[in-house]
Design a protein around this motif. Sequence first.
Motif, PDB file in Angstrom:
ATOM      1  N   GLY A   2      47.134 -60.071  37.745  1.00 47.34           N
ATOM      2  CA  GLY A   2      46.006 -61.218  37.396  1.00 47.34           C
ATOM      3  C   GLY A   2      44.950 -61.883  38.559  1.00 47.34           C
ATOM      4  O   GLY A   2      45.522 -62.287  39.373  1.00 47.34           O
ATOM      5  N   GLN A   3      44.266 -61.989  38.052  1.00 42.26           N
ATOM      6  CA  GLN A   3      42.747 -62.761  38.198  1.00 42.26           C
ATOM      7  C   GLN A   3      42.534 -64.126  37.716  1.00 42.26           C
ATOM      8  O   GLN A   3      42.149 -64.155  36.789  1.00 42.26           O
ATOM      9  CB  GLN A   3      41.930 -62.443  39.168  1.00 42.26           C
ATOM     10  N   HIS A   4      43.136 -65.512  38.317  1.00 48.72           N
ATOM     11  CA  HIS A   4      42.843 -66.992  37.263  1.00 48.72           C
ATOM     12  C   HIS A   4      41.180 -67.020  37.367  1.00 48.72           C
ATOM     13  O   HIS A   4      40.519 -66.730  38.384  1.00 48.72           O
ATOM     14  CB  HIS A   4      43.581 -67.910  37.843  1.00 48.72           C
ATOM     15  N   PRO A   5      40.142 -67.627  36.852  1.00 46.16           N
ATOM     16  CA  PRO A   5      39.063 -67.673  36.387  1.00 46.16           C
ATOM     17  C   PRO A   5      38.962 -69.159  37.604  1.00 46.16           C
ATOM     18  O   PRO A   5      37.624 -69.274  37.433  1.00 46.16           O
ATOM     19  CB  PRO A   5      38.807 -68.278  35.035  1.00 46.16           C
ATOM     20  N   TYR A   6      39.860 -69.783  38.148  1.00 48.02           N
ATOM     21  CA  TYR A   6      38.991 -70.964  38.542  1.00 48.02           C
ATOM     22  C   TYR A   6      40.063 -71.231  39.982  1.00 48.02           C
ATOM     23  O   TYR A   6      39.447 -70.746  41.485  1.00 48.02           O
ATOM     24  CB  TYR A   6      39.523 -72.547  38.215  1.00 48.02           C
ATOM     25  N   PHE A   7      41.540 -70.819  39.909  1.00 53.63           N
ATOM     26  CA  PHE A   7      42.634 -71.397  41.320  1.00 53.63           C
ATOM     27  C   PHE A   7      42.718 -69.380  41.709  1.00 53.63           C
ATOM     28  O   PHE A   7      42.709 -68.488  40.998  1.00 53.63           O
ATOM     29  CB  PHE A   7      43.809 -71.680  40.599  1.00 53.63           C
ATOM     30  N   ALA A   8      42.763 -69.518  43.213  1.00 49.10           N
ATOM     31  CA  ALA A   8      42.711 -68.069  43.533  1.00 49.10           C
ATOM     32  C   ALA A   8      44.344 -67.974  44.170  1.00 49.10           C
ATOM     33  O   ALA A   8      44.854 -69.220  43.827  1.00 49.10           O
ATOM     34  CB  ALA A   8      42.140 -68.410  45.722  1.00 49.10           C
ATOM     35  N   PRO A   9      44.825 -67.064  44.898  1.00 47.68           N
ATOM     36  CA  PRO A   9      46.208 -66.489  45.186  1.00 47.68           C
ATOM     37  C   PRO A   9      47.097 -67.769  45.656  1.00 47.68           C
ATOM     38  O   PRO A   9      47.904 -67.287  45.287  1.00 47.68           O
ATOM     39  CB  PRO A   9      45.956 -64.973  45.318  1.00 47.68           C
ATOM     40  N   GLN A  10      46.395 -68.117  46.534  1.00 45.89           N
ATOM     41  CA  GLN A  10      46.880 -68.664  47.731  1.00 45.89           C
ATOM     42  C   GLN A  10      47.185 -69.925  46.836  1.00 45.89           C
ATOM     43  O   GLN A  10      48.788 -70.975  47.500  1.00 45.89           O
ATOM     44  CB  GLN A  10      46.018 -69.036  48.559  1.00 45.89           C
ATOM     45  N   GLU A  11      46.470 -70.395  45.508  1.00 46.43           N
ATOM     46  CA  GLU A  11      46.835 -71.871  45.416  1.00 46.43           C
ATOM     47  C   GLU A  11      48.348 -71.404  44.706  1.00 46.43           C
ATOM     48  O   GLU A  11      49.425 -72.248  44.832  1.00 46.43           O
ATOM     49  CB  GLU A  11      45.617 -72.102  43.925  1.00 46.43           C
ATOM     50  N   PHE A  12      48.359 -70.576  43.710  1.00 42.91           N
ATOM     51  CA  PHE A  12      49.913 -70.287  43.110  1.00 42.91           C
ATOM     52  C   PHE A  12      51.261 -70.176  43.852  1.00 42.91           C
ATOM     53  O   PHE A  12      51.629 -70.166  44.257  1.00 42.91           O
ATOM     54  CB  PHE A  12      49.815 -69.095  41.864  1.00 42.91           C
ATOM     55  N   ALA A  13      50.284 -69.243  45.313  1.00 45.67           N
ATOM     56  CA  ALA A  13      51.648 -68.699  46.585  1.00 45.67           C
ATOM     57  C   ALA A  13      52.569 -70.277  47.144  1.00 45.67           C
ATOM     58  O   ALA A  13      53.315 -70.824  47.442  1.00 45.67           O
ATOM     59  CB  ALA A  13      50.961 -67.783  47.697  1.00 45.67           C
ATOM     60  N   THR A  14      51.534 -71.119  47.074  1.00 48.02           N
ATOM     61  CA  THR A  14      51.455 -72.678  47.327  1.00 48.02           C
ATOM     62  C   THR A  14      52.466 -73.162  46.304  1.00 48.02           C
ATOM     63  O   THR A  14      53.899 -73.600  46.370  1.00 48.02           O
ATOM     64  CB  THR A  14      50.241 -73.664  47.578  1.00 48.02           C
ATOM     65  N   ARG A  15      52.020 -73.320  44.878  1.00 49.06           N
ATOM     66  CA  ARG A  15      53.069 -73.475  44.575  1.00 49.06           C
ATOM     67  C   ARG A  15      54.148 -73.369  44.256  1.00 49.06           C
ATOM     68  O   ARG A  15      55.525 -74.048  43.534  1.00 49.06           O
ATOM     69  CB  ARG A  15      52.197 -73.703  42.657  1.00 49.06           C
ATOM     70  N   LEU A  16      54.319 -71.958  44.112  1.00 53.19           N
ATOM     71  CA  LEU A  16      55.774 -71.143  44.431  1.00 53.19           C
ATOM     72  C   LEU A  16      56.218 -71.359  45.673  1.00 53.19           C
ATOM     73  O   LEU A  16      57.945 -71.314  45.442  1.00 53.19           O
ATOM     74  CB  LEU A  16      55.274 -69.258  44.201  1.00 53.19           C
TER      75      LEU A  16
END
Length: 378
Positions: A2-16
């Motif tokens: 999925g594609q978040h409307p605001y955060f880039a994939p790298q944002e979630f990769a960093t959180r993970l």
Amino acid sequence: MGQHPYFAPQEFATRLARLKERLHASGVDAALFDEIEAMTWISGFGSSANRWRCVVIPLEAEPLFLIRALDASVCRQRSWITDVPTFRDWEDPVPVLAESLRARGLAEATIGLDFDSYGTSIARMAALKGALPRARFVNIGAMVAELRLIKSPAEIELLRRAAAIADEALRRAATVCVPGGTQREAAKVAQQTFVEMGGDPYRPGPITAGRGWDFLHGHLGDEPLSAGDVVHIELTPRIHGYSSRVMRCVVLGEPEPERLRATEILAELQDRQIAAMIPGALAEDVDAILRDGVIRAGLRESYDNITGYTLGLYGDAGPRTSDFTRILHPGATWRLEPGMVFHVYASAGGAALSESVLITETGPELLTHLPRTLLINR
């Protein structure tokens, strides 16, 4: 994916990556998260608890998002998690979860949960233990809430935008607080401003009118306003769930000298408190500036509430209206860090002020910018 409307994939990769580092240190094989704020922060999507749902993050295997079938499509659209096992509304989700964990080799794993989660009832925990009798469930506490304290640049940008909405919505709402107007009209104007400026269509926040000195956090009323009333407005706009906040009082007619004096004292004390919000500052020292100052000024005999709390992500369907992961109070021994964001608020003597404050490497930055005084409609 999925594609978040605001955060880039790298944002979630960093959180993970940050989350897995904490999980590894805690000694678990996987962790289960069922609070909407934690699920949303990790995955990019969260839903109500009408049917129980959860995100599972294993240290080694692929993550999963267990959700009711009705919500699976939008989950897949918003979340980077690709494995989304589902169940029908009348089915028990726990066996579906247990099978997904067994497929990952986690039937005998050490699984971490927040034992204080509002999503996990005693019955749910018993069901989990019954479905996975060889697994070991351990308390990892509010791990995601702790990680969420330090905001990323993208999160800070959302909070800046929410703060601008808060300022403008309060300015507009204050203009309709006139004799013959109503609190409901102020709430309508505030919420319209939220949506018009790109905010979430969420409730505006506490709007309460009265003539006394202690009516904060009251109930929205329909009685026409009249000269002499004071309207307390605290607005809590959100963008993609991220909320900044601001609070002011609107006086209809000439304000009493005591109320004007109280506002001036609160503004001066809160200015000092905000100036002290630098990296490394001890929370109880920051709190004492306002708390002790109000009592010394004779505006209150005691100050029984906190003077600030953390801001950030709020779930659409969560039970908490504020994030108390960190609060300013006597005995708060934690220290402020760059990237933290706070709602600091003060009330006494029939007056109230609040701001949203970002802690930067060089000190505090006000995100909200309204005049720090009573708003007077003569």
